[in-house]
Write an enzyme that holds these catalytic residues in place. Structure first.
Site, PDB file in Angstrom:
ATOM      1  N   GLU A  91       0.812  -1.107   0.099  1.00 13.03           N
ATOM      2  CA  GLU A  91       0.177   0.206  -0.055  1.00 13.03           C
ATOM      3  C   GLU A  91       1.118   1.298   0.045  1.00 13.03           C
ATOM      4  O   GLU A  91       0.697   1.906   1.046  1.00 13.03           O
ATOM      5  CB  GLU A  91      -0.915  -0.221   1.303  1.00 13.03           C
ATOM      6  CG  GLU A  91      -2.175  -1.234   1.174  1.00 13.03           C
ATOM      7  CD  GLU A  91      -3.025  -1.384   2.075  1.00 13.03           C
ATOM      8  OE1 GLU A  91      -4.144  -1.492   1.882  1.00 13.03           O
ATOM      9  OE2 GLU A  91      -2.718  -1.046   3.232  1.00 13.03           O
TER      10      GLU A  91
ATOM     11  N   GLU B 202      -4.551 -10.366   0.223  1.00 16.21           N
ATOM     12  CA  GLU B 202      -5.244 -10.082   1.214  1.00 16.21           C
ATOM     13  C   GLU B 202      -6.970 -10.421   0.977  1.00 16.21           C
ATOM     14  O   GLU B 202      -7.177  -9.953  -0.083  1.00 16.21           O
ATOM     15  CB  GLU B 202      -5.134  -8.792   1.855  1.00 16.21           C
ATOM     16  CG  GLU B 202      -3.889  -8.349   2.661  1.00 16.21           C
ATOM     17  CD  GLU B 202      -3.947  -6.875   3.223  1.00 16.21           C
ATOM     18  OE1 GLU B 202      -4.898  -6.347   3.312  1.00 16.21           O
ATOM     19  OE2 GLU B 202      -2.790  -6.304   3.362  1.00 16.21           O
TER      20      GLU B 202
END
Length: 963
Positions: free
Chosen positions: A417, A493
């Site tokens: 991220e 994820e």
């Protein structure tokens, strides 16, 4: 900020990685070189600001007698030395002005006095090694500055041989909570400053290698392995006694070997021998490639059944000891997990040794995340600012050089991220140049320009299916689109395991197994990060007075903080089990499918049992032929003709392993044969009014409301329709997912405060009929509900009919009845799914059987209390006192059973487990239907097939007093 301005910054705000350190090299646990641990008690002083002008503590003779102490490894905020933990997910807990940090910068000065032993080596060099310090460190030895470093979860070394005294030595380390490095470490976890990994003095003898790189490939076509060990700074020989190998470093040898996989973690003990040092090696032969758009290891397709793992301990934070690491990995193996993504930084290096030994695929992720820039539209993002590129490359190099000799590490991840930018491309280019034998991963750039696989977080099932078909939405750039479309797909994820959940795992797994491109994923995440707390039980974000925090979003794991498996982990084990056991083509037969990627079934034994009415009437061992991965066979228990009932087959370990004992259950399947028994009718007796009460069989009712007050000798309170549950974290959803946050919509609608209007109480013929309307205040919708009571032979029947009234635009949390019994009725027994909780989309692990436990044991202790404890597919349930007296309920159809010592409203109001205090009642829910769970605390919501729409329904129960 210009280069000139950067040059005037203090060292801890300079975006460069540090000064004075040595080049990175591999970590290894042991060798014959001397080493000395500097762990233990250190003198400690905390200052509220970064007082860089005061360096007197580092000078010889400084008096630290008034200081406190801290344990190293450790975090000072967890040792009562000042400050407190702070949790944020995305937002930086300081003003965003890179590379600057606040003046209010907690600063920990550490001192360690040590004496070198008289027999310590005199040749070569001595190196001071730090395995991990948050967020930065400046180091002095005997008053001389060695340098400084950033990169909290990476090793740093200094040459110190010419600075050591033969007697007493003083090591001084200044640690700042915030630094320029903090902008690269916004990793959805607690901010925990300190020296949290080991500090060691290591001898580097003359003639010892400065670096070495083990290459051990495997050719699946002929079963050969090729070994090459590069050795820098020394000549050496590589010895592998089991293979008869004795070759010079830099030379290669090819010979027959057994390959390493996570299922068959075959390691060969070896040694790198140089003139100055003998280094033990554990070599696993394996080759990882992308071929035909699929990740293959040793020629076979790989399916990740993975988890993301932060390092965490509920008392020591990221200072995790070796036994805890092993415990984590043993639990993973016992729950069929085969892969770990080291979110979002390299783990303690000993963890990777254990992954090699026990068998886990590893995505090793760099110590890098800049998520806090997302709300700034990525303005100032360091990964797209050339001033930070040296720090990014330093972090990449320290990860790769430290961990490159592990067989378990098959993929390098650039970080997490961080948006996109040229710094990531530079990292990717460097890693490819250094280690072209592994794959590259990064999720944050959807173009996948720098990587080898397409990775996403939390896509919906529908999108995953499109990706599986290689039919996803195209990228604007046709060349990049074609490149990405040819890549394998992994969910780095998914299945956000926050609180009760995650739901929808089975549906994802079916897609992974259906489409070759879909190569599994990594559930977020392994463990709840709740700190042991005397008042809260386990504390989460906000419990330490943080100015900014993200609450219990830090508790989103498959383990509770004390490492007790949650129902989510039990469910995941069942969903990803590597052997499928299902009904065969004929009654009394089973189909067994080998779902391993590489292993056969020879390490397993198959045992069966046959139950009738909760009693095992026969059992035995099932003969299953050897099956290659993907192959199936139909088998039958020897006693298949013994009659109807419940048949269960379990695949168990046939012998002890490093992670499980013989008999450990790996997989199971069940088949019910025959017609399910239904309750005998309870009808024929007539209701009798007398003195404000109505008696019907064993039931006694309030004549005005039609509510039962007693069944036999068992007092009953408040029996009525119930639609409310204490919203789960997944019900409440995340702020960035506004569309289906049903928990909030339920509360806005007032489903937590439904009103019950009695329209009629009719005691006619052989039934007591109670007509009601159940509705929330302030709205013109409701549920017209009719209770029809009948009785016969000491048994009391209830049929509930529900018709929605008005415009219902949200699903219901639940639909059933709730009532209270006296607290003495605290024993529970039932036939149905168990032993743990289950919900419509989390029920794969619910095994049919007859179960018994106390009401207290029915509860699931989520760190933030919420709906929990339902048992699925229940045929009958009993609640009894210690003498066996109580109440039995049978369902006209299978139902959901919940019992607890507090109401749903009390559960909803609680913020921590100790807020729940047992009352003088047991509250029972018998539900016709429940809303699913989903994963919307971060991922997709409840799938349509698991939503509980407000539709006409009818369900029934038969009650009977016991004892």
């Amino acid at each position: 900020m210009s280069r000139t301005e950067t040059d005037t910054l203090p060292w801890y705000e300079d975006p460069s990685p540090g000064t004075g350190g040595l080049a990175p090299r591999p970590w290894y646990a042991t060798s014959d070189a001397w080493r000395m641990s500097l762990n233990g008690e250190w003198a400690f002083r905390l200052s509220p600001r970064a007082a860089t002008e005061d360096e007197s503590f580092a000078r010889p003779g400084f008096d630290a007698s008034e200081w406190g102490t801290v344990a190293v490894p450790g975090h000072w905020v967890l040792q009562g030395a000042g400050g407190a933990p702070a949790y944020t997910n995305v937002v930086y807990p300081f003003p965003v002005d890179p590379p600057r940090v606040p003046s209010e910068n907690p600063t920990g000065d550490h001192l360690r006095t040590f004496t070198l032993p008289g027999d310590r080596p005199q040749d070569g060099e001595l190196v001071l090694r730090f395995e991990g310090v948050e967020s930065c460190a400046r180091v002095w030895l005997n008053g001389r500055e060695l340098g400084d470093f950033k990169g909290s979860r990476l090793p740093h070394e200094f040459a110190v041989g010419d600075l050591l005294n033969p007697g007493e030595n003083v090591l001084a380390v200044r640690v700042h909570a915030w630094s320029s490095g903090s902008y690269l470490e916004d990793q959805d976890q607690w901010w925990l400053p300190g020296i949290f990994r080991e500090v060691t003095l290591v001898h580097r003898p003359d003639g010892a290698p400065r670096d070495f790189f083990v290459h051990a490939g495997y050719d699946h076509r002929d079963g050969s392995g090729t070994l090459l060990v590069e050795c820098e700074g020394a000549d050496g020989r590589v010895l592998v006694p089991e293979l008869g190998v004795d070759i010079a470093s830099g030379a290669s040898v090819t010979l027959p070997v057994e390959p390493w996989t996570a299922e068959t973690p075959r390691l060969y003990d070896a040694e790198l021998v140089t003139a100055g040092e003998r280094i033990p090696l554990r070599i696993g032969f394996r080759t990882v490639v992308v071929e035909d758009g699929v990740i293959k290891v040793n020629g076979g397709r790989l399916l990740f059944r993975g988890v993301n793992r932060h390092e965490f301990h509920p008392e020591t934070g990221r200072a995790v000891d070796a036994s805890t690491m092993r415990r984590d990995l043993v639990l993973m193996k016992q729950h069929n997990i085969n892969a770990v993504r080291t979110s979002h930084y390299p783990p303690h290096p000993a963890f990777l040794d254990l992954c090699d030994e026990l068998g886990l695929w590893v995505i090793d992720e760099c110590d890098l995340e800049t998520h806090g820039f997302v709300d700034l539209e990525w303005r100032g993002n360091p990964v797209d600012d050339e001033r930070w590129t040296p720090a990014l490359l330093d972090r990449a190099a320290r990860m790769v050089e430290r961990d490159k000799n592990h067989a378990s590490v098959i993929i390098w991840s650039l970080g997490n991220e961080c948006g996109s930018g040229s710094g990531l491309t530079s990292m990717a280019e460097w890693i490819r140049g250094r280690d072209p034998e592994r794959l590259l991963h990064y999720e944050g750039d959807l173009s996948c320009e720098d990587v080898d696989l397409y990775s996403r977080m939390y896509p919906t099932h529908a999108e995953v299916e499109l990706i599986g078909k290689r039919a996803e939405e195209p990228l604007a750039d046709p060349e990049l689109d074609a490149r990405r479309r040819a890549m394998p797909f992994v969910m780095c994820e998914y299945g956000h395991a926050m609180g009760n959940g995650p739901g929808g795992l089975s549906e994802y797994q079916r897609l992974f197994e259906r489409y070759e491109r879909l190569q599994g994923g990594f559930v977020w995440e392994w463990i709840d990060h709740g700190f042991a707390h005397p008042e809260h039980g386990f504390a989460y974000g906000g419990d330490f007075g943080e100015e900014l925090h993200d609450g219990n979003f830090v508790c989103d794991g498959l383990l509770f903080p004390d490492r007790t498996p949650s129902p989510g982990l039990v469910e995941y084990k069942k969903v990803i089990e590597p052997v499928r056991i299902g009904p065969g083509s004929a009654a009394g037969t089973f189909t067994v499918t080998n779902g391993y990627d590489f292993a056969g079934l020879g390490h397993l034994e198959f045992v069966w049992s046959h139950e009738v009415d909760g009693t095992v009437v026969a059992s035995g061992t099932l003969a299953v032929p050897e099956l290659a991965p993907g192959a199936s066979a139909e088998v039958a228990p020897d006693a298949a003709s013994a009659g109807d009932g419940l048949w269960t087959v379990r695949a168990v370990l046939a012998g002890d392993t490093a992670w499980g004992e013989r008999g450990h259950v790996v997989a199971w399947g069940q088949v019910e044969t025959g017609v399910r028994a239904v309750p005998a009718p309870a009808a024929g007796e007539r209701p009798v009014r007398a003195g404000g009460l109505i008696t019907l069989g064993p039931g006694v009712f309030d004549a005005a409301t039609g509510v039962p007050v007693r069944i036999g000798d068992v007092p009953v309170e408040g029996l009525r329709l119930d639609v409310w549950r204490a919203p789960t974290d997944n019900d409440n959803g995340a702020a960035w997912q506004p569309d289906e946050r049903y928990g909030l919509r339920w509360r806005e609608l007032g489903l937590h405060r439904m009103r019950h209007r009695v329209d009629a109480v009719e005691a006619d013929g052989d039934a007591l009929t109670v007509r009601t309307r159940v509705a929330p205040a302030g709205w013109d919708l409701g549920l017209r509900t009719t209770y029809r009571w009948t009785a016969a032979g000491g048994r009391l029947g209830l049929t509930v009919s529900v018709v929605p009234d008005g415009d219902w635009r949200v699903p219901l949390p639940r639909l059933g009845i709730r009532f209270a019994l006296p607290a003495a009725y605290g024993g529970a027994r039932w036939t149905g799914g168990g032993p743990g909780e289950a919900y419509p989309d989390t029920r794969a692990a619910a095994m049919l059987g007859t179960w018994e436990m106390g009401v207290d044991a029915l509860q699931t202790p989520y760190v933030r209390p919420q709906e929990n404890g339902a048992r699925a597919d229940v045929r009958w349930a009993e609640l009894t006192d210690t003498g066996g007296a109580g109440l039995r309920a049978e369902g006209g159809t299978p139902f959901w059973f919940t019992a607890r010592r507090w109401t749903s409203e009390q559960l909803d109001a609680a913020e921590h487990a100790p807020d729940l205090v047992a009352g003088d009642r047991v509250w029972v829910n018998l539900d016709h239907a429940l809303q699913g769970i989903g994963s919307q605390s971060c991922g997709p919501g409840v799938l349509p097939e698991h939503r509980l729409g407000a539709e006409p329904a009818e369900f029934s129960f038969v009650f009977a007093p016991l004892g």
